[in-house]
Design a protein around this motif. Structure first.
Motif, PDB file in Angstrom:
ATOM      1  N   ILE A   1       0.849  -1.187   0.000  1.00 27.78           N
ATOM      2  CA  ILE A   1       0.000   0.000   0.000  1.00 27.78           C
ATOM      3  C   ILE A   1       0.885   1.238   0.000  1.00 27.78           C
TER       4      ILE A   1
ATOM      5  N   GLU B   1       0.048   5.378  -0.711  1.00 26.08           N
ATOM      6  CA  GLU B   1      -0.928   6.394  -1.112  1.00 26.08           C
ATOM      7  C   GLU B   1      -0.322   7.796  -0.944  1.00 26.08           C
TER       8      GLU B   1
ATOM      9  N   PRO C   1       0.083   9.437  -7.063  1.00 31.57           N
ATOM     10  CA  PRO C   1      -0.861   8.439  -6.563  1.00 31.57           C
ATOM     11  C   PRO C   1      -1.497   7.664  -7.708  1.00 31.57           C
TER      12      PRO C   1
ATOM     13  N   ASN D   1      -6.613   2.412  -6.455  1.00 22.89           N
ATOM     14  CA  ASN D   1      -6.496   1.145  -5.724  1.00 22.89           C
ATOM     15  C   ASN D   1      -5.309   1.141  -4.763  1.00 22.89           C
ATOM     16  N   ARG D   2      -5.020   2.331  -4.156  1.00 25.76           N
ATOM     17  CA  ARG D   2      -4.059   2.435  -3.061  1.00 25.76           C
ATOM     18  C   ARG D   2      -2.619   2.115  -3.475  1.00 25.76           C
ATOM     19  N   GLY D   3      -2.277   2.500  -4.682  1.00 27.03           N
ATOM     20  CA  GLY D   3      -0.909   2.364  -5.153  1.00 27.03           C
ATOM     21  C   GLY D   3      -0.298   3.723  -5.436  1.00 27.03           C
ATOM     22  N   GLY D   4       1.002   3.747  -5.770  1.00 23.68           N
ATOM     23  CA  GLY D   4       1.656   5.006  -6.061  1.00 23.68           C
ATOM     24  C   GLY D   4       3.034   4.798  -6.662  1.00 23.68           C
TER      25      GLY D   4
ATOM     26  N   THR E   1       2.120  -1.273  -5.873  1.00 25.03           N
ATOM     27  CA  THR E   1       0.695  -1.568  -6.035  1.00 25.03           C
ATOM     28  C   THR E   1       0.320  -2.730  -5.121  1.00 25.03           C
ATOM     29  N   PRO E   2      -0.920  -2.747  -4.612  1.00 23.81           N
ATOM     30  CA  PRO E   2      -1.333  -3.853  -3.746  1.00 23.81           C
ATOM     31  C   PRO E   2      -1.301  -5.210  -4.453  1.00 23.81           C
TER      32      PRO E   2
END
Length: 272
Positions: A38, A40, A53, A56-59, A73-74
């Motif tokens: 994760i 963000e 960002p 889906n909570r990636g960056g 990325t998750p």
């Protein structure tokens, strides 16, 4: 020639994908690493570092000094997903640091020269590019166009379409959700690493097919909305170089069946 895209050679853990383009020997190298988790971050670009960002909570974390990009990325990305669309923000930031200009635009090559394809959201840019590809025109890039002066670099060898357009062209493969939407992928043939900029094509909707040319001085207002990608502003000098080229406005009805004949009219206008 080396594999890469947008005028950058990729190293580290790049996508092992046939979608990568060719870049010239000596192209700047960007080293990519991948991580699962994760992340963000805020959307921030300064003169030394940047964070971008993702959904889906990636960056992505980027560093100018060592020309690197770490994407977190998750769920692990496939190589084709990394090649497109996730490579685009990496290329936009690093090319910005290299003094290049990144536009939210596509591009084609006609008679050895590049035409940027620029328009508002939902203007049918990728659909028009697919029709041009079907007509045998070389598509240079889908939705990110990188310029160094008057030199336009090629992007990954793919167009991502929406379901209706994909059904019309019939040569796509369903990718599922990548980035913020569902995509149907149209694989492209080869393209030169770069081509000199001839001008801009501006697709827009209308009740009938019309194509007209505007001089460079009048074209600036068309490309102005696309001169910032992810909050990265283009320098005034780079913008004026791009805006000095003419614009060809391609107005057409929302009728996919009429697009083939419309493309023929457009290509005649580009040659005139």
């Amino acid at each position: 020639m080396k594999p890469g895209a947008y005028g950058l050679r990729l190293a580290g853990e790049p996508p092992r994908s046939d979608l990568l383009a060719e870049v010239v020997d000596g192209a700047p190298i960007v080293t990519i690493t991948r991580d699962q988790g994760i992340f963000e971050p805020p959307n921030v670009v300064d003169e030394a570092t940047a964070t971008v960002p993702l959904i889906n909570r990636g960056g992505i974390a980027l560093n100018r000094a060592d020309r690197s990009a770490q994407i977190t990325t998750p769920v692990p990305l496939s190589d084709d997903e990394l090649a497109h669309p996730y490579l685009a923000p990496i290329a936009a930031v690093h090319n910005h640091w290299l003094g290049r200009a990144a536009f939210h635009a596509g591009g084609i090559v006609v008679d050895g020269k590049a035409w940027g394809v620029i328009g508002s959201r939902e203007a049918g840019k990728s659909t028009m590019l697919a029709a041009l590809d079907s007509a045998g025109v070389v598509v240079l890039a889908d939705d990110l166009l990188v310029l160094e002066g008057e030199k336009v670099f090629s992007g990954p060898r793919t167009l991502d379409l929406r379901e209706e357009a994909a059904a019309h062209f019939g040569t796509t493969r369903e990718l599922g959700v990548a980035g913020a939407r569902e995509r149907w992928r149209l694989d492209l043939g080869g393209a030169p690493p770069f081509a000199p900029l001839a001008g801009w094509i501006v697709p827009q909707w209308g009740e009938a097919l019309r194509v007209w040319r505007e001089p460079g001085a009048a074209a600036a207002h068309h490309i102005a909305p696309a001169r910032s990608v992810g909050g990265i502003a283009i320098s005034p000098q780079a913008f004026m170089t791009a805006a000095a080229r003419p614009a060809v406005v391609f107005e057409r009805p929302r009728d996919l069946d009429a697009l083939t004949s419309g493309v023929e009219v457009l290509l005649s206008a580009l040659a005139s």
